[in-house]
Design a protein around this motif. Sequence first.
Motif, PDB file in Angstrom:
ATOM      1  N   ILE A   1       5.307 -32.189  38.694  1.00  0.00           N
ATOM      2  CA  ILE A   1       5.750 -32.041  37.517  1.00  0.00           C
ATOM      3  C   ILE A   1       7.018 -33.328  37.485  1.00  0.00           C
ATOM      4  O   ILE A   1       7.769 -33.094  38.584  1.00  0.00           O
ATOM      5  CB  ILE A   1       5.957 -31.338  36.905  1.00  0.00           C
TER       6      ILE A   1
ATOM      7  N   ILE B   1       8.694 -33.701  31.506  1.00  0.00           N
ATOM      8  CA  ILE B   1       8.431 -33.557  30.203  1.00  0.00           C
ATOM      9  C   ILE B   1       9.024 -33.989  29.075  1.00  0.00           C
ATOM     10  O   ILE B   1      10.101 -33.947  29.528  1.00  0.00           O
ATOM     11  CB  ILE B   1       7.868 -31.505  30.966  1.00  0.00           C
TER      12      ILE B   1
ATOM     13  N   CYS C   1       3.432 -34.477  29.177  1.00  0.00           N
ATOM     14  CA  CYS C   1       4.176 -34.030  31.484  1.00  0.00           C
ATOM     15  C   CYS C   1       3.299 -34.969  31.637  1.00  0.00           C
ATOM     16  O   CYS C   1       2.445 -35.588  31.945  1.00  0.00           O
ATOM     17  CB  CYS C   1       3.037 -32.513  31.377  1.00  0.00           C
TER      18      CYS C   1
ATOM     19  N   ARG D   1       2.747 -35.734  35.777  1.00  0.00           N
ATOM     20  CA  ARG D   1       1.783 -35.166  37.331  1.00  0.00           C
ATOM     21  C   ARG D   1       1.638 -36.340  37.736  1.00  0.00           C
ATOM     22  O   ARG D   1       1.398 -37.415  37.345  1.00  0.00           O
ATOM     23  CB  ARG D   1       1.015 -34.258  36.872  1.00  0.00           C
TER      24      ARG D   1
END
Length: 385
Positions: A165, A168, A184, A186
Amino acid sequence: MQDIKLKIPKFSDLEQPSSARIVDSIDDLLIEILLRVPIRSLLCFKTVSKRWLSIITNPQFSILCHLNPNRAIGLFLPSAYSLPAKPQFDYVPFDKKNPPKPPFKNLKFIKDSSGISVLQSCNGLILCSNSPSRLAKTNYYICNPTTKHYTTLPKSVLETENSKIHGISLAFDPLKSPHYKVVCIRDSVSSPQHYQIEIYSSQTGPWRLSGDDPFIADVNFSKGVYWNGSIHWISTIGNLTSLCYNLDFESLGVMPMPPLPDDQSTTITYFGESCDHLHLIKFSFSTVRFDVYEMKRDYSEWFVKYKVDLEHPDELNYYNFTVLSLVRGRREEDAFLVLAIPGDCKAMRYNIIDKTIEKLCDYEGADEQVYFLNAFEYIESLCCV
């Protein structure tokens, strides 16, 4: 909220009802009165009766409380002396004459023994995470610090695939919906050195991928700002770039950046939203004069909204300061900056229009960069999580 029907009570000729009883017996009149009560008082009024509790905790009532953009009333900052496993927070109230009680010193009401840190604040809600050990996974929480209610975000299926990640962000607009979304960023599972977006909605449920194509970007995904229905990210050093993600259309775009001089000492020192306005501040750390930019709602350009001159040699040494927040109000003359003076450990309020300045409070000493990265606005809210 369910449709409200007037229920005019019937009293016998012998009974002489008081004005308070009449008001309490008419739902829409009672609601109109409660909407004019400060939120901190409404929290106490929930104990008056089951009926008052039902009205105040109704999600639609909380939306009615936000018909005008609620401005922040303070900042909470990570305490310089808190431990990583037990984060503590300092509070900077914006109203020195009538300072409210600090919303919290820590977030221990979130039941997580590893300690809770704040990642972002957005229109009364805050996005938090725990401080996991090497053996534990990171947990994320959405919390209303006014009501002390919180919810734990579900796990993503991508966590089992070791997809790192990078950021967020919380998106919440009580004027549009009582529901919130979390975005989020990623690592892409299918394309190395690329990113992909996951999105969670409190209305529809589990995490899901948004968009089919992985992408490349050079922005700071850990500091997203929600405004105008989109999450915005910028780079703060080097070649300044930007990225924005529209939550309604689930599409990525680029917004323009204001021109920067070739002077490498000039950088972006503040990027944030206040009362539905997006602002950016850039200046050299060797000057006390700088411009505050505002983005047009059609994303056509940044324009200079304010010109700031902090030349007050008789009051403070402004050559060493950090911009913690820019706060707008319903009136133009209500706009002010919150500044941290690290050497003196003071938080100051600078009125942009009339150029006045006042001390808000002392805070526990800490590195100024820590405060620049971790100053979160506090907005009172009854919204549910």
